[in-house]
Motif scaffolding. Structure first.
Motif, mmCIF file in Angstrom:
data_model
loop_
_atom_site.group_PDB
_atom_site.id
_atom_site.type_symbol
_atom_site.label_atom_id
_atom_site.label_comp_id
_atom_site.label_asym_id
_atom_site.label_seq_id
_atom_site.Cartn_x
_atom_site.Cartn_y
_atom_site.Cartn_z
ATOM 1 N N LEU A 25 9.746 25.161 -28.765
ATOM 2 C CA LEU A 25 9.465 24.990 -27.338
ATOM 3 C C LEU A 25 8.788 26.232 -26.773
ATOM 4 O O LEU A 25 7.859 26.132 -25.980
ATOM 5 N N ILE A 26 9.232 27.403 -27.194
ATOM 6 C CA ILE A 26 8.602 28.640 -26.724
ATOM 7 C C ILE A 26 7.128 28.632 -27.051
ATOM 8 O O ILE A 26 6.276 28.924 -26.208
ATOM 9 N N ILE A 27 6.838 28.292 -28.299
ATOM 10 C CA ILE A 27 5.435 28.323 -28.713
ATOM 11 C C ILE A 27 4.621 27.340 -27.899
ATOM 12 O O ILE A 27 3.505 27.632 -27.470
ATOM 13 N N PHE A 28 5.203 26.189 -27.593
ATOM 14 C CA PHE A 28 4.496 25.219 -26.763
ATOM 15 C C PHE A 28 4.180 25.828 -25.395
ATOM 16 O O PHE A 28 3.041 25.788 -24.928
ATOM 17 N N PHE A 29 5.178 26.432 -24.766
ATOM 18 C CA PHE A 29 4.936 26.955 -23.427
ATOM 19 C C PHE A 29 4.024 28.184 -23.450
ATOM 20 O O PHE A 29 3.245 28.396 -22.540
ATOM 21 N N LEU A 30 4.146 28.964 -24.516
ATOM 22 C CA LEU A 30 3.247 30.114 -24.657
ATOM 23 C C LEU A 30 1.792 29.675 -24.657
ATOM 24 O O LEU A 30 0.944 30.261 -23.991
ATOM 25 N N THR A 31 1.512 28.642 -25.434
ATOM 26 C CA THR A 31 0.119 28.219 -25.537
ATOM 27 C C THR A 31 -0.332 27.478 -24.280
ATOM 28 O O THR A 31 -1.497 27.510 -23.939
ATOM 29 N N THR A 33 0.660 28.111 -21.253
ATOM 30 C CA THR A 33 0.666 28.958 -20.062
ATOM 31 C C THR A 33 -0.691 29.567 -19.818
ATOM 32 O O THR A 33 -1.323 30.096 -20.735
ATOM 33 N N ILE A 34 -1.160 29.444 -18.577
ATOM 34 C CA ILE A 34 -2.263 30.294 -18.169
ATOM 35 C C ILE A 34 -1.738 31.080 -16.990
ATOM 36 O O ILE A 34 -1.217 30.506 -16.045
ATOM 37 N N PHE A 35 -1.809 32.353 -17.079
ATOM 38 C CA PHE A 35 -1.373 33.145 -15.945
ATOM 39 C C PHE A 35 -2.506 33.103 -14.939
ATOM 40 O O PHE A 35 -3.507 33.789 -15.089
ATOM 41 N N SER A 36 -2.346 32.245 -13.969
ATOM 42 C CA SER A 36 -3.459 32.037 -13.046
ATOM 43 C C SER A 36 -3.420 33.115 -11.973
ATOM 44 O O SER A 36 -2.751 32.987 -10.963
ATOM 45 N N ILE B 28 12.916 29.591 -20.810
ATOM 46 C CA ILE B 28 13.058 29.442 -19.358
ATOM 47 C C ILE B 28 12.013 30.280 -18.646
ATOM 48 O O ILE B 28 11.384 29.819 -17.698
ATOM 49 N N PHE B 29 11.746 31.478 -19.146
ATOM 50 C CA PHE B 29 10.704 32.311 -18.539
ATOM 51 C C PHE B 29 9.358 31.612 -18.568
ATOM 52 O O PHE B 29 8.668 31.513 -17.555
ATOM 53 N N PHE B 30 9.002 31.096 -19.725
ATOM 54 C CA PHE B 30 7.681 30.466 -19.826
ATOM 55 C C PHE B 30 7.616 29.156 -19.049
ATOM 56 O O PHE B 30 6.585 28.821 -18.478
ATOM 57 N N MET B 31 8.733 28.423 -19.001
ATOM 58 C CA MET B 31 8.727 27.186 -18.215
ATOM 59 C C MET B 31 8.478 27.469 -16.753
ATOM 60 O O MET B 31 7.724 26.766 -16.080
ATOM 61 N N VAL B 32 9.125 28.541 -16.265
ATOM 62 C CA VAL B 32 9.000 28.860 -14.844
ATOM 63 C C VAL B 32 7.600 29.373 -14.537
ATOM 64 O O VAL B 32 6.997 29.037 -13.517
ATOM 65 N N SER B 33 7.042 30.174 -15.445
ATOM 66 C CA SER B 33 5.754 30.802 -15.128
ATOM 67 C C SER B 33 4.569 29.901 -15.468
ATOM 68 O O SER B 33 3.445 30.218 -15.116
#
Lengths: 139, 135
Positions: A25-31, A33-36, B28-33
């Motif tokens: 799940l981390i890897i999914f959210f990492l990829t 994520t765009i820090f807009s 949780i950090f990445f979900m929120v951000s």
């Protein structure tokens, strides 16, 4: 009749793969994520009705031609020197309004370069003059 | 030759019990951000400016202008004359709107000037020119 005491089977939830699932799940959210973060040069445009006539002696006139050559008060200035020139002029006349007039065929980048230099020279009163009208434009 | 007594190997273990906790914390950090990309935009090469500042993340509407003068808002290609209506509508929904002009560095100034006039007429006076920070 006696029933042989049978061993109670322990109920366990296997947690060994929990970390694997979590990392997946981390890897999914990492990829995903765009820090807009929006970045840019801010400006407040004047009201549409507002047509402040600026006296020409109270104005620093910057012209950008189609090729991106810049003149400050009709004197050609290199891009790197704009900051210095404008800072000097603002020291003499702190109330002056800077008017940037850009040729319609000029590249947007030329205007941004000049605007950037003005921001770095701490100029706050900047206005964009449209090509058609001459010296009347609110800032 | 001296014989060493057989050594008992000490079992090296890494405690992994808290691994999942660490992983979930990161999740949780990445979900929120995470903000999922909402618009495609146009392909632009941003101009570079030293005075680039950060903008607040909320209240921003992007207005893309490509090098050929094509304008896009919310992934709809619009005419310069339509900008006023669209922005005015957005402004009624959110009065604190900031219009971010994401224009290509080679765009003719005429287009940018037209769009700025439209924004003024729509009373969208808080504008930002999106630039790339570079020294």
């Amino acid at each position: 009749m006696r029933i042989g005491s049978h061993e109670r089977s322990e109920a366990t939830i296997p947690t060994a793969s929990m970390a694997d699932i979590a990392f997946l799940l981390i890897i999914f959210f990492l990829t995903a994520t765009i820090f807009s973060i929006d970045k840019g040069l801010r400006i407040a445009l004047p009201e549409p009705q507002e047509k402040v006539v600026i006296k020409s002696e109270n104005m620093i006139k910057i012209d950008i031609d189609a090729e991106g050559l810049v003149t400050v008060d009709n004197e050609p200035v290199a891009l790197e020197d704009i900051r210095e020139v404008v800072t000097g002029k603002l020291e003499e006349r702190p109330e002056a309004v800077i008017t940037i007039r850009t040729h319609p065929q000029s590249a947007y980048e030329n205007m941004i370069n000049v605007f950037d230099e003005l921001k770095l020279a701490n100029a706050t009163r900047i206005s964009f003059a449209p090509g058609r009208r001459q010296s009347e434009e609110g800032g | 030759m001296m014989r060493l007594p057989p050594r008992r190997g000490v079992r090296a273990t890494i405690p992994t019990a808290s691994m999942a906790d660490i992983a979930f914390l990161l999740i949780i950090f990445f979900m929120v951000s995470t903000v999922f990309r909402t618009e495609q935009g146009l392909k632009v090469f941003l101009p570079v400016a030293e005075a680039t500042e950060r903008l607040p993340r909320r209240n921003i509407v992007h207005l893309w202008i490509a090098a050929d003068g094509q304008i896009s808002v919310d992934d709809y290609t619009v005419n310069p004359s339509q900008v006023r209506g669209i922005v005015a509508l957005k402004l009624t929904e959110n009065p604190n709107l900031i219009v971010s002009l994401v224009a290509d560095r080679r765009t003719r100034y005429r287009v940018v000037s037209e769009v700025m006039d439209q924004l003024r007429e729509a009373l969208a006076l808080r504008v930002s020119f999106t630039t790339k920070f570079e020294r």
